[in-house]
Design a protein around this motif. Structure first.
Motif, mmCIF file in Angstrom:
data_model
loop_
_atom_site.group_PDB
_atom_site.id
_atom_site.type_symbol
_atom_site.label_atom_id
_atom_site.label_comp_id
_atom_site.label_asym_id
_atom_site.label_seq_id
_atom_site.Cartn_x
_atom_site.Cartn_y
_atom_site.Cartn_z
ATOM 1 N N GLY A 108 8.709 24.292 -54.013
ATOM 2 C CA GLY A 108 8.111 25.350 -54.839
ATOM 3 C C GLY A 108 7.432 24.755 -56.072
ATOM 4 O O GLY A 108 6.367 25.205 -56.506
ATOM 5 N N ASN A 163 6.671 32.583 -48.285
ATOM 6 C CA ASN A 163 5.409 32.042 -47.775
ATOM 7 C C ASN A 163 5.205 32.438 -46.315
ATOM 8 O O ASN A 163 6.012 32.103 -45.454
ATOM 9 N N HIS A 210 21.110 32.529 -52.465
ATOM 10 C CA HIS A 210 19.959 32.367 -51.556
ATOM 11 C C HIS A 210 20.444 32.238 -50.107
ATOM 12 O O HIS A 210 19.922 32.899 -49.219
ATOM 13 N N GLN A 226 -1.026 30.598 -51.488
ATOM 14 C CA GLN A 226 -1.009 31.320 -50.212
ATOM 15 C C GLN A 226 -2.245 32.218 -50.070
ATOM 16 O O GLN A 226 -2.894 32.244 -49.032
ATOM 17 N N GLY A 240 2.863 29.459 -56.153
ATOM 18 C CA GLY A 240 3.097 29.624 -54.717
ATOM 19 C C GLY A 240 2.302 30.762 -54.103
ATOM 20 O O GLY A 240 1.501 30.539 -53.177
ATOM 21 N N GLY A 248 11.827 27.042 -56.377
ATOM 22 C CA GLY A 248 11.137 26.283 -57.409
ATOM 23 C C GLY A 248 11.957 25.087 -57.874
ATOM 24 O O GLY A 248 11.431 24.131 -58.422
ATOM 25 N N GLY A 249 13.275 25.142 -57.645
ATOM 26 C CA GLY A 249 14.139 24.065 -58.109
ATOM 27 C C GLY A 249 14.807 23.277 -56.989
ATOM 28 O O GLY A 249 15.388 22.221 -57.247
ATOM 29 N N HIS A 309 24.155 30.284 -57.588
ATOM 30 C CA HIS A 309 22.808 30.787 -57.280
ATOM 31 C C HIS A 309 22.345 30.379 -55.869
ATOM 32 O O HIS A 309 21.738 31.176 -55.143
ATOM 33 N N THR A 343 12.721 35.746 -53.588
ATOM 34 C CA THR A 343 12.625 35.269 -54.967
ATOM 35 C C THR A 343 13.876 35.754 -55.701
ATOM 36 O O THR A 343 14.603 36.633 -55.221
ATOM 37 N N ASP A 344 14.130 35.184 -56.866
ATOM 38 C CA ASP A 344 15.401 35.433 -57.549
ATOM 39 C C ASP A 344 15.674 36.923 -57.759
ATOM 40 O O ASP A 344 14.803 37.667 -58.192
ATOM 41 N N ASP A 367 3.618 25.014 -57.315
ATOM 42 C CA ASP A 367 3.253 25.390 -58.685
ATOM 43 C C ASP A 367 2.348 24.336 -59.335
ATOM 44 O O ASP A 367 1.397 24.665 -60.037
ATOM 45 N N GLY A 415 12.626 31.287 -52.991
ATOM 46 C CA GLY A 415 11.306 31.838 -53.308
ATOM 47 C C GLY A 415 10.215 31.463 -52.316
ATOM 48 O O GLY A 415 9.383 32.287 -51.943
HETATM 49 O O1 KG4 Z 1 13.910 31.245 -55.729
HETATM 50 P P1 KG4 Z 1 12.883 31.370 -56.780
HETATM 51 O O2 KG4 Z 1 12.443 32.765 -57.198
HETATM 52 O O3 KG4 Z 1 13.347 30.666 -58.107
HETATM 53 C C1 KG4 Z 1 14.083 29.474 -58.083
HETATM 54 O O4 KG4 Z 1 15.326 29.553 -57.876
HETATM 55 O O5 KG4 Z 1 13.423 28.429 -58.244
HETATM 56 O O6 KG4 Z 1 11.613 30.517 -56.324
HETATM 57 C C2 KG4 Z 1 10.433 30.465 -57.069
HETATM 58 C C3 KG4 Z 1 9.451 29.534 -56.374
HETATM 59 C C4 KG4 Z 1 8.218 29.216 -57.230
HETATM 60 O O7 KG4 Z 1 7.998 27.826 -57.196
HETATM 61 C C5 KG4 Z 1 7.094 29.958 -56.500
HETATM 62 O O8 KG4 Z 1 5.826 29.358 -56.659
HETATM 63 C C6 KG4 Z 1 7.571 29.901 -55.072
HETATM 64 O O9 KG4 Z 1 8.957 30.124 -55.149
HETATM 65 N N1 KG4 Z 1 6.935 30.925 -54.226
HETATM 66 C C7 KG4 Z 1 6.099 30.636 -53.195
HETATM 67 C C8 KG4 Z 1 5.661 31.883 -52.669
HETATM 68 N N2 KG4 Z 1 6.265 32.884 -53.401
HETATM 69 C C9 KG4 Z 1 7.035 32.266 -54.344
HETATM 70 N N3 KG4 Z 1 5.693 29.470 -52.679
HETATM 71 C C10 KG4 Z 1 4.842 29.499 -51.644
HETATM 72 N N4 KG4 Z 1 4.368 30.649 -51.087
HETATM 73 C C11 KG4 Z 1 4.750 31.850 -51.571
HETATM 74 N N5 KG4 Z 1 4.281 32.974 -51.029
#
Ligand code: KG4
Ligand code: ZN
Length: 342
Positions: free
Chosen positions: A178, A285, A120, A199, A195, A152-153, A116, A312-313, A182, A281
């Motif tokens: 992330g 931002n 990214h 924003q 997130g 997020g992780g 994964h 995002t994923d 959250d 994800g």
């Molecule tokens: O990559 P992702 O979709 O899933 C993981 O692999 O974790 O990332 C999700 C994370 C969440 O914590 C979400 O709040 C954050 O990305 N996120 C953001 C924004 N859009 C998504 N954080 C800050 N600003 C954003 N615009």
């Protein structure tokens, strides 16, 4: 080569059909279809992802998305199948792996396990800037690169030597950035995922209203730490219940972004990077993107990031990871690996 890719590591069930060519020296991708069934509404009441609910939803969504991708399954055409094997939630990962195993068997195609985080990392190749049709772009001219993966992780800083080798410079010692977004969103009573909500709210706030800590910003390592920042927001809220939420959101966002930008910039200078890559994800931002773009301009390096929908994923990035894994002849075990490293 046509790649069918499957992503179920967290709360998005995603399937994609991607055409890849050019190998490791001139890779080029065309996203034919990119499908995502988001589970946000299901997990939102719990304020975070519930692994067993995610598993149940993936099981339900996978055949639906497959049918959407190939309305006539007997006419489905692809050369390899690839599925995320980690990192992520193991019950969720298994659903995608098992589904991929069935499909690979039925269509008699090779199955490639994908990482994964590599998805990214490689997502920048889904932007117009890096398309081979853009004659100015040469893959040989972008390395070494500094890649910041923020999700997020995970919060990881890499020195990327080329498309198949990199070195981890640092990562978070506690919460991912992330996750901090959250959690702070939850403190501010904003919906999940936080997130994008932070924003939005931050747009109306003063980023200099509160001087939140910038953890480890002057530490000589390339590691990060975000749990202290989150705790500062908690204490601040407890003691200053009348402060505008927008000011808290903007000040928190600024503090988190300051640390990310500072360390990425320092690494780019130290290693003489030709590019800064941003993914995950949190790469959606806009403040983080804007600040890293400015830095890239100042340092005269490329700023490489995918369009927001591939931050995002999604499964398109997993097709890239699968393609390169296949070319590198690397074999990931076809089993869920929750803590798989990059
Ligand atoms: O990559 P992702 O979709 O899933 C993981 O692999 O974790 O990332 C999700 C994370 C969440 O914590 C979400 O709040 C954050 O990305 N996120 C953001 C924004 N859009 C998504 N954080 C800050 N600003 C954003 N615009
Ligand atoms: Zn992710």
């Amino acid at each position: 080569m046509r790649i069918l890719s499957i992503e179920t590591s967290c709360d998005e069930t995603a399937l994609a059909l991607v055409e890849a060519e050019g190998g490791l020296s001139r890779p080029k991708f065309k996203v034919v279809k990119n499908l995502i069934a988001s589970q946000i509404k299901i997990h939102a009441p719990f304020g975070g992802v519930v692994p067993n609910l995610a598993k149940r939803e993936h099981l339900k969504n996978l055949p639906i998305l497959f049918k959407k991708l190939f309305p006539k399954p007997e006419a489905a055409k692809f050369d390899i199948v690839t599925a995320t094997v980690g990192p992520g939630l193991e019950p969720a990962l298994w659903t995608g792996i098992n589904f991929a195993k069935e499909v690979a068997k039925q269509y008699k195609k090779p199955l490639i396990g994908a990482n994964h985080l590599e998805g990214h990392l490689y997502s920048f190749l889904l932007s117009k800037k890096t398309a081979i049709s853009n004659s100015k772009f040469l893959i040989s001219k972008i390395f070494p690169a500094i890649a910041l993966i923020v999700s997020g992780g995970h919060t990881i800083l890499l020195l990327v030597k080329n498309l198949k080798s990199w070195k981890k410079l640092g990562e978070t010692r506690d919460d991912a950035v992330g996750e901090a977004f959250d959690k702070v969103a939850r403190l501010l009573k904003l919906p999940y995922p936080g997130g994008p909500e932070i924003q939005k709210l931050a747009l109306y706030g003063n980023p200099n209203a509160i001087d939140f800590p910038r953890p480890m910003i002057y530490d000589k390592s390339y590691d990060f730490s975000f749990s202290g920042l989150k705790t500062s927001v908690l204490y601040y809220l407890r003691d200053n219940s009348k402060t505008r939420k927008a000011d808290i959101a903007a000040s928190f966002e600024q503090a988190a972004v300051d640390v990310l930008v500072k360390k990425t910039t320092r690494a780019a200078k130290e290693f003489g990077a030709k590019s800064i890559m941003l993914s995950g994800g949190v790469a959606s931002n806009s403040l983080l993107r804007k600040r890293l773009k400015v830095v890239s301009h100042q340092l005269s390096v490329n700023f490489l990031a995918a369009p927001a929908k591939f931050n995002t994923d999604n499964a398109a990035m997993i097709a890239e990871a699968g393609y390169f894994t296949y070319l590198r002849k690397k074999k990931y075990k076809l089993a869920a690996q929750g803590n798989l490293n990059i």
